[in-house]
Design a protein around this motif. Structure first.
Motif, mmCIF file in Angstrom:
data_model
loop_
_atom_site.group_PDB
_atom_site.id
_atom_site.type_symbol
_atom_site.label_atom_id
_atom_site.label_comp_id
_atom_site.label_asym_id
_atom_site.label_seq_id
_atom_site.Cartn_x
_atom_site.Cartn_y
_atom_site.Cartn_z
ATOM 1 N N LEU A 38 0.811 -1.220 0.000
ATOM 2 C CA LEU A 38 0.000 0.000 0.000
ATOM 3 C C LEU A 38 0.845 1.271 0.000
ATOM 4 O O LEU A 38 0.517 2.245 -0.666
ATOM 5 N N THR A 39 1.925 1.268 0.765
ATOM 6 C CA THR A 39 2.697 2.502 0.933
ATOM 7 C C THR A 39 3.997 2.520 0.140
ATOM 8 O O THR A 39 4.529 3.582 -0.125
ATOM 9 N N ASP A 40 4.519 1.369 -0.205
ATOM 10 C CA ASP A 40 5.825 1.250 -0.874
ATOM 11 C C ASP A 40 6.945 1.886 -0.035
ATOM 12 O O ASP A 40 7.930 2.378 -0.571
ATOM 13 N N ILE A 41 6.722 1.920 1.278
ATOM 14 C CA ILE A 41 7.741 2.432 2.204
ATOM 15 C C ILE A 41 8.359 1.229 2.897
ATOM 16 O O ILE A 41 7.767 0.627 3.783
ATOM 17 N N GLY A 42 9.549 0.846 2.484
ATOM 18 C CA GLY A 42 10.219 -0.312 3.054
ATOM 19 C C GLY A 42 11.224 0.098 4.112
ATOM 20 O O GLY A 42 11.300 1.256 4.528
ATOM 21 N N ILE A 43 11.993 -0.855 4.549
ATOM 22 C CA ILE A 43 13.049 -0.609 5.519
ATOM 23 C C ILE A 43 14.335 -0.361 4.741
ATOM 24 O O ILE A 43 14.848 -1.276 4.101
ATOM 25 N N LEU A 53 27.451 0.015 -0.776
ATOM 26 C CA LEU A 53 27.729 -1.419 -0.841
ATOM 27 C C LEU A 53 26.539 -2.191 -0.279
ATOM 28 O O LEU A 53 25.756 -1.667 0.508
ATOM 29 N N TYR A 54 26.438 -3.450 -0.695
ATOM 30 C CA TYR A 54 25.372 -4.308 -0.187
ATOM 31 C C TYR A 54 25.852 -5.036 1.067
ATOM 32 O O TYR A 54 26.900 -5.668 1.058
ATOM 33 N N CYS A 55 25.079 -4.948 2.129
ATOM 34 C CA CYS A 55 25.393 -5.710 3.336
ATOM 35 C C CYS A 55 24.883 -7.142 3.140
ATOM 36 O O CYS A 55 24.126 -7.407 2.208
ATOM 37 N N PRO A 56 25.273 -8.078 3.995
ATOM 38 C CA PRO A 56 24.778 -9.452 3.836
ATOM 39 C C PRO A 56 23.259 -9.572 3.941
ATOM 40 O O PRO A 56 22.674 -10.519 3.433
ATOM 41 N N GLY A 57 22.612 -8.597 4.565
ATOM 42 C CA GLY A 57 21.165 -8.663 4.739
ATOM 43 C C GLY A 57 20.365 -7.930 3.678
ATOM 44 O O GLY A 57 19.141 -8.008 3.671
ATOM 45 N N CYS A 58 21.037 -7.220 2.776
ATOM 46 C CA CYS A 58 20.312 -6.484 1.738
ATOM 47 C C CYS A 58 19.475 -7.448 0.895
ATOM 48 O O CYS A 58 19.986 -8.443 0.399
ATOM 49 N N GLY A 59 18.197 -7.149 0.771
ATOM 50 C CA GLY A 59 17.301 -7.949 -0.037
ATOM 51 C C GLY A 59 16.482 -8.955 0.752
ATOM 52 O O GLY A 59 15.648 -9.651 0.181
ATOM 53 N N ILE A 60 16.692 -9.037 2.067
ATOM 54 C CA ILE A 60 15.973 -10.040 2.861
ATOM 55 C C ILE A 60 14.469 -9.743 2.914
ATOM 56 O O ILE A 60 13.655 -10.656 2.798
ATOM 57 N N THR A 61 14.086 -8.474 3.054
ATOM 58 C CA THR A 61 12.664 -8.144 3.103
ATOM 59 C C THR A 61 12.003 -8.487 1.777
ATOM 60 O O THR A 61 10.927 -9.092 1.743
ATOM 61 N N LEU A 67 8.865 -14.909 -1.256
ATOM 62 C CA LEU A 67 8.506 -16.238 -0.755
ATOM 63 C C LEU A 67 7.029 -16.317 -0.386
ATOM 64 O O LEU A 67 6.378 -17.333 -0.633
ATOM 65 N N LEU A 68 6.502 -15.252 0.198
ATOM 66 C CA LEU A 68 5.080 -15.239 0.549
ATOM 67 C C LEU A 68 4.195 -15.304 -0.693
ATOM 68 O O LEU A 68 3.054 -15.760 -0.624
ATOM 69 N N HIS A 69 4.719 -14.862 -1.823
ATOM 70 C CA HIS A 69 3.976 -14.922 -3.079
ATOM 71 C C HIS A 69 4.352 -16.147 -3.907
ATOM 72 O O HIS A 69 3.931 -16.277 -5.051
ATOM 73 N N LEU A 76 15.542 -16.117 -4.262
ATOM 74 C CA LEU A 76 16.961 -16.486 -4.346
ATOM 75 C C LEU A 76 17.792 -15.363 -4.946
ATOM 76 O O LEU A 76 18.938 -15.155 -4.555
ATOM 77 N N ARG A 77 17.256 -14.626 -5.898
ATOM 78 C CA ARG A 77 17.988 -13.520 -6.513
ATOM 79 C C ARG A 77 18.139 -12.348 -5.542
ATOM 80 O O ARG A 77 19.110 -11.624 -5.600
ATOM 81 N N TYR A 78 17.167 -12.157 -4.679
ATOM 82 C CA TYR A 78 17.264 -11.056 -3.730
ATOM 83 C C TYR A 78 18.309 -11.337 -2.651
ATOM 84 O O TYR A 78 19.102 -10.461 -2.321
ATOM 85 N N ASN A 79 18.289 -12.531 -2.065
ATOM 86 C CA ASN A 79 19.273 -12.857 -1.038
ATOM 87 C C ASN A 79 19.385 -14.375 -0.870
ATOM 88 O O ASN A 79 18.632 -14.977 -0.099
ATOM 89 N N PRO A 80 20.347 -15.006 -1.563
ATOM 90 C CA PRO A 80 20.496 -16.458 -1.465
ATOM 91 C C PRO A 80 21.054 -16.917 -0.118
ATOM 92 O O PRO A 80 20.925 -18.082 0.243
ATOM 93 N N LEU A 81 21.646 -16.006 0.644
ATOM 94 C CA LEU A 81 22.218 -16.382 1.935
ATOM 95 C C LEU A 81 21.153 -16.902 2.896
ATOM 96 O O LEU A 81 21.419 -17.797 3.697
ATOM 97 N N VAL A 82 19.949 -16.370 2.794
ATOM 98 C CA VAL A 82 18.861 -16.787 3.686
ATOM 99 C C VAL A 82 18.595 -18.285 3.552
ATOM 100 O O VAL A 82 18.349 -18.973 4.537
ATOM 101 N N PHE A 83 18.671 -18.790 2.325
ATOM 102 C CA PHE A 83 18.390 -20.198 2.075
ATOM 103 C C PHE A 83 19.495 -21.108 2.611
ATOM 104 O O PHE A 83 19.288 -22.289 2.795
ATOM 105 N N THR A 84 20.654 -20.543 2.844
ATOM 106 C CA THR A 84 21.759 -21.298 3.435
ATOM 107 C C THR A 84 21.708 -21.215 4.958
ATOM 108 O O THR A 84 21.888 -22.209 5.651
ATOM 109 N N LEU A 85 21.458 -20.007 5.468
ATOM 110 C CA LEU A 85 21.492 -19.810 6.917
ATOM 111 C C LEU A 85 20.278 -20.381 7.639
ATOM 112 O O LEU A 85 20.406 -20.813 8.792
#
Length: 136
Positions: A38-43, A53-61, A67-69, A76-85
């Motif tokens: 609704l707002t397009d206001i993310g974190i 630079l991208y931190c290891p958490g960039c793209g997690i949200t 994933l919810l969709h 996986l393209r946004y943050n593949p580290l989540v699938f490993t951790l």
């Protein structure tokens, strides 16, 4: 041993913990499914804003929202580290629950090393495929 979760609904302290956890999960889902669209206001990532630079958490949200969709490839393209951790954290939790502290510390050290390495590699030219991007 692992069936102690049933006592949460009987014990008043456990019941409060269960209610708080459920409220936090519901708030997270409301944020991802209603507030963001609704707002397009993310974190914003402060590290990315300051350094570029991208931190290891960039793209997690965005990965969680994908994933919810049901868009696993995009997540996986946004943050593949989540699938490993995520599975590694489950192993860590199990090790600590079963009192295998040494194994738990080893798993945590591996997770920390992977996170730092991922944060470095995704910001150098050879690892630019790890940057959070949208599939064309």
């Amino acid at each position: 041993m692992l069936t102690g979760w049933r006592n949460l609904s009987v014990d008043p302290a456990g019941r409060r913990l269960l209610i708080r956890g459920s409220l936090i999960a519901c708030a997270g889902l409301l944020y991802l499914l209603i507030w963001l669209p609704l707002t397009d206001i993310g974190i914003p990532c402060v590290f990315h804003l300051v350094t570029g630079l991208y931190c290891p958490g960039c793209g997690i949200t965005r990965a969680a929202l994908s994933l919810l969709h049901g868009q696993v490839a995009q997540a996986l393209r946004y943050n593949p580290l989540v699938f490993t951790l995520a599975p590694m954290y489950a192993v860590y939790w199990l090790c600590m629950r079963l009192q295998h502290r040494r194994a738990g510390r080893a798993v945590m050290a591996v997770m920390l090393t992977l996170t730092i390495a991922f944060g470095i590699v995704r910001n150098i030219p050879i690892g630019d495929f790890l940057a959070p991007t949208i599939i064309d």
